[in-house]
Each structure stands twice: as structure tokens, then as C-alpha cells.
Design a protein around this motif. Structure first.
Motif, short mmCIF file in Angstrom:
data_model
loop_
_atom_site.label_atom_id
_atom_site.label_comp_id
_atom_site.label_asym_id
_atom_site.label_seq_id
_atom_site.Cartn_x
_atom_site.Cartn_y
_atom_site.Cartn_z
N PRO A 119 -9.29 4.77 -3.73
CA PRO A 119 -8.04 3.99 -3.63
C PRO A 119 -6.83 4.71 -4.23
N ASP A 160 -5.99 2.92 4.29
CA ASP A 160 -7.27 2.23 4.14
C ASP A 160 -8.24 3.15 3.41
N ARG A 211 -12.28 -0.85 0.46
CA ARG A 211 -11.78 -2.03 1.15
C ARG A 211 -12.71 -2.45 2.30
#
Length: 408
Positions: A228, A245, A249
């Protein structure tokens, strides 16, 4: 070591009989079974985590950048920007789209991914059959998921019809048809086998009516748990507006589920050991009751309360230690054989524990670690030692004169 020898003497099997012997044995057996089951359970969670980190994260991108509108025409410069970050191992272009696969009178929705057969490509190609990647350089070819191939009776060399929605108009029109030859199979061993098909970038452009460029840039990073942070860091450097993305996730729920189950097992560990150690309390209370005259005699000979407590602490701890050792051996053996045992049950009972079209892995994995073995064993021994405190205190309350008088 007087107290240790007294504990051994009190624990001798010949000094027990009937119900007393059964309760004494069941306390040790309870610890053995508790340790074995908990070690096997933790090993299974380790196995799932290992499959997630070492296998699934080769098949799904760690980080993905998709353009808000249109395609990345200058994707090479985007790849160069991403690779400036030392935490990025590889960056590669892909074209993703959904399509309908037709085989005979059967239809199947799939995710079609265009990859660079010759240039940088995702690690998922490790699961391709031999020669499949190089064969993708031929136009109108596809590498199909093994699950799809099995479900629809497709083999290498067959030609499939692909139906793709017409992108050129907003009106409802009949889908475009493309004939693709199967040049290889993709076998991951999970639900991805039932979802994915891979083609070359050129074939993907032809199917998606893309003149040039790619629809997404994907990254492989050195530390998957930093994905992330890396995604945001690299995304902010890109000159175009992108959707950011990362695997936490899309697949992070699997990791969180594994960690949650592991935490629950740790809580169960303490509770199971507490229940198993209740038998030690029963055994020692019965020992105190049965050995009242001997304890009284020892106290008249000068055995102080501290040594009385130490004697019973040794007795309970030895019982816990014996259970922990045998439980660890049984747990390691069970953890090592767990995949084969479950496979045997699946064949005998004709059912599948983990269906490969539902779960990310089709076999129950197992990987035991010394940390878990030592942790479970330590908890068993410590809980056994704690369980001795009340019976040991009861033993110190024995009045020698009264106990000897009752005995006579």
C-alpha cells in the motif's frame, strides 16, 4: 533434590489403583491431545499463510495502476518511473478485459489478461505449462486456466470462440467474435484456474480494439506488506491520472482471516490447556488425601512447608512436561501428515474439503514451526505448574499429629 525424588515416588504407577490411576493418566493424555491438536491447527494456518505469500502473490499483482480514461500510450516511461523505486522488483504492462468463452454450446465468463510474452511479464507465467509462454507470441492464441479446460473438456490445440462486447458504440449490439487457439494451460491449484485466460498484448489489443498502449501497469515489490505504501509513493510520481490498487485491497481479506483464526487458536490454546490441567488438580488433591499419613510423617521428620509445596509442584510439572513432550511429537507427526490424511479422507468419502472453484487453494496446506511447538509446550508446562498450587497448599495444611492419629 529431595523434593524431586519424593514427587517421583508419589507419581509411581504401582502406588495407584482404579479410579485414581485413570484420572492420573487422563490428565497426561489430555495434555498430549491438546498439544497435538493445537500444533496441527497452527501448522495449518502457517500453511495457508505460506501459500498466500509464496504462491498466490505470484499469481496476483502486488500493485496495479489503471488509467482513469483510455490507455497508457507511453507505458514504457511509466514503467521506468516505477522501477526508480528500489522497492520495486519488476514493472510490466497488461491489458485486462472481461469476455465470454464459448465451447460448443457452453458459455463461460472469464477475465482475459494480455501480457508481454517476450518482454517483462508477471510471475504468474511460472504456472503455465511448458512452452506456453513462447507460444503466445503467435497471434490469436490463448493460455487457458486448467479449471476451465477441465469443466468444458478443452485440450491444447482446440480452437475456442471468444465473445467480446462491442466497445465502439454505446448501443446494444451483438458481441464481436474471435477464434483463439489454446496453446497451453495455466494451473495454479485454486479459483484462479476457473477465472483466467492469458493472451499476448497484440492479441489483447486486437480483441479490445486498442490501437496502442496498455490498460494497466502492474508492479512486483520486494516487501509485499509494504505494497500500500509503495503504491501511493509510486502513484504520486506518475504524470497521468490513475486508479491505484494493491493486493491488500483485493486479497487482503484472506490474510486478515488467517490472522484472525490464528488469534482464536491462541485463545483456545490457553482454554484447552486450562481444561486439561484441571485433571492435574484432581490427581494431586487425591494424592494429598491418599498420602496424608506419609506427608504427616515427613513433616514430623523435618520437611518444611516450602519443600512440601515444591514436591507437589514437581509432581504436576512432571506430568505436564511428559504430556507436552509426547504431545509435541504427536503434533509434529500430525502436522507433517495432515495434507495426506485429508487427501485420504477426501478419496474415501468422495468429497472435497476445499473446492478449487471457490477457494484460493484446493489442498489443505500444513507447515509446522518450532516457535509454535515451543509455545504450545511452554503453555502446557506453565499451566501444569499453576495447577499444582492449590493441592500443594492443601498439603501444607495437614497437621501431623491429627493425620497420624486418624491413620492409626
Amino acid at each position: 533434590m529431595l523434593t524431586f525424588k519424593l514427587a517421583q515416588r508419589f507419581s509411581e504407577r504401582r502406588s495407584r489403583s482404579g479410579l485414581f490411576a485413570f484420572i492420573a493418566s487422563s490428565s497426561t493424555v489430555g495434555i498430549v491431545l491438546g498439544c497435538a491438536v493445537l500444533i496441527a491447527s497452527l501448522s495449518m494456518m502457517n500453511g495457508f499463510q505460506n501459500v498466500l505469500e509464496q504462491k498466490l502473490l505470484k499469481a496476483v499483482p502486488h500493485v496495479s495502476f489503471t488509467k482513469v480514461e483510455g490507455t497508457f500510450d507511453n507505458w514504457q516511461s511509466m514503467v521506468d518511473i516505477a522501477k526508480r523505486d528500489s522497492r520495486v522488483i519488476e514493472a510490466y504492462p497488461v491489458i485486462k478485459q472481461t469476455a465470454m468463452l464459448r465451447s460448443g454450446d457452453q458459455f463461460k465468463g472469464i477475465v482475459l489478461e494480455g501480457i508481454a510474452a517476450a518482454g517483462p511479464h508477471p510471475s504468474v507465467t511460472e504456472f503455465f505449462s511448458s512452452g506456453a509462454l513462447s507460444a503466445l507470441e503467435t497471434p490469436n492464441t490463448i493460455v487457458l486456466g486448467q479449471g476451465i479446460a477441465n469443466s468444458y473438456g478443452v485440450e491444447v490445440g482446440d480452437t475456442l470462440e471468444l465473445l467480446v462486447a462491442d466497445q465502439s458504440s454505446q448501443q446494444f449490439r451483438s458481441p464481436q467474435r474471435h477464434g483463439l487457439k489454446v496453446v497451453g494451460l495455466f494451473e495454479f491449484g485454486g479459483e484462479l484456474d476457473h477465472q483466467m485466460g492469458y493472451v499476448s498484448l497484440d492479441t489483447a489489443r486486437l480483441i479490445g480494439e486498442i490501437e496502442q498502449g496498455v490498460s494497466a501497469i502492474e508492479l512486483k515489490v520486494s516487501d509485499v506488506f509494504q505494497a500500500p505504501r509503495i503504491a501511493n509513493s509510486v502513484g504520486n510520481q506518475l504524470p497521468e491520472l490513475v486508479y491505484v490498487d494493491h493486493w491488500m485491497r483485493t486479497q487482503g481479506h484472506l490474510y486478515r482471516d488467517i490472522e484472525l483464526v490464528r488469534t482464536v487458536i491462541y485463545l483456545v490454546l490457553v482454554l484447552v490447556m486450562a481444561v486439561a490441567c484441571f485433571n492435574i488438580v484432581s490427581t494431586l488433591v487425591m494424592t494429598v488425601t491418599k498420602k496424608r499419613p506419609q506427608i504427616a510423617m515427613l513433616k514430623t521428620m523435618g520437611l518444611d512447608n516450602r519443600r512440601v509445596v515444591a514436591t507437589f509442584c514437581w509432581q504436576g510439572t512432571l506430568s505436564g512436561l511428559k504430556g507436552a513432550v509426547w504431545g509435541s511429537i504427536l503434533g509434529i507427526a500430525l502436522a507433517s501428515a495432515l495434507p495426506d490424511i485429508i487427501l485420504l479422507f477426501e478419496r474415501l468419502l468422495h468429497f472435497q474439503v476445499l473446492s478449487d472453484d471457490v477457494y484460493f487453494v484446493s489442498e489443505v496446506p500444513s507447515q509446522w514451526r518450532w516457535f509454535d511447538v515451543v509455545l504450545v509446550s511452554s503453555v502446557a508446562v506453565v499451566m501444569s505448574a499453576v495447577a499444582t498450587l492449590y493441592p500443594a497448599w492443601r498439603a501444607t495444611q495437614i497437621e501431623p499429629a491429627q493425620a497420624l492419629h486418624e491413620h492409626h
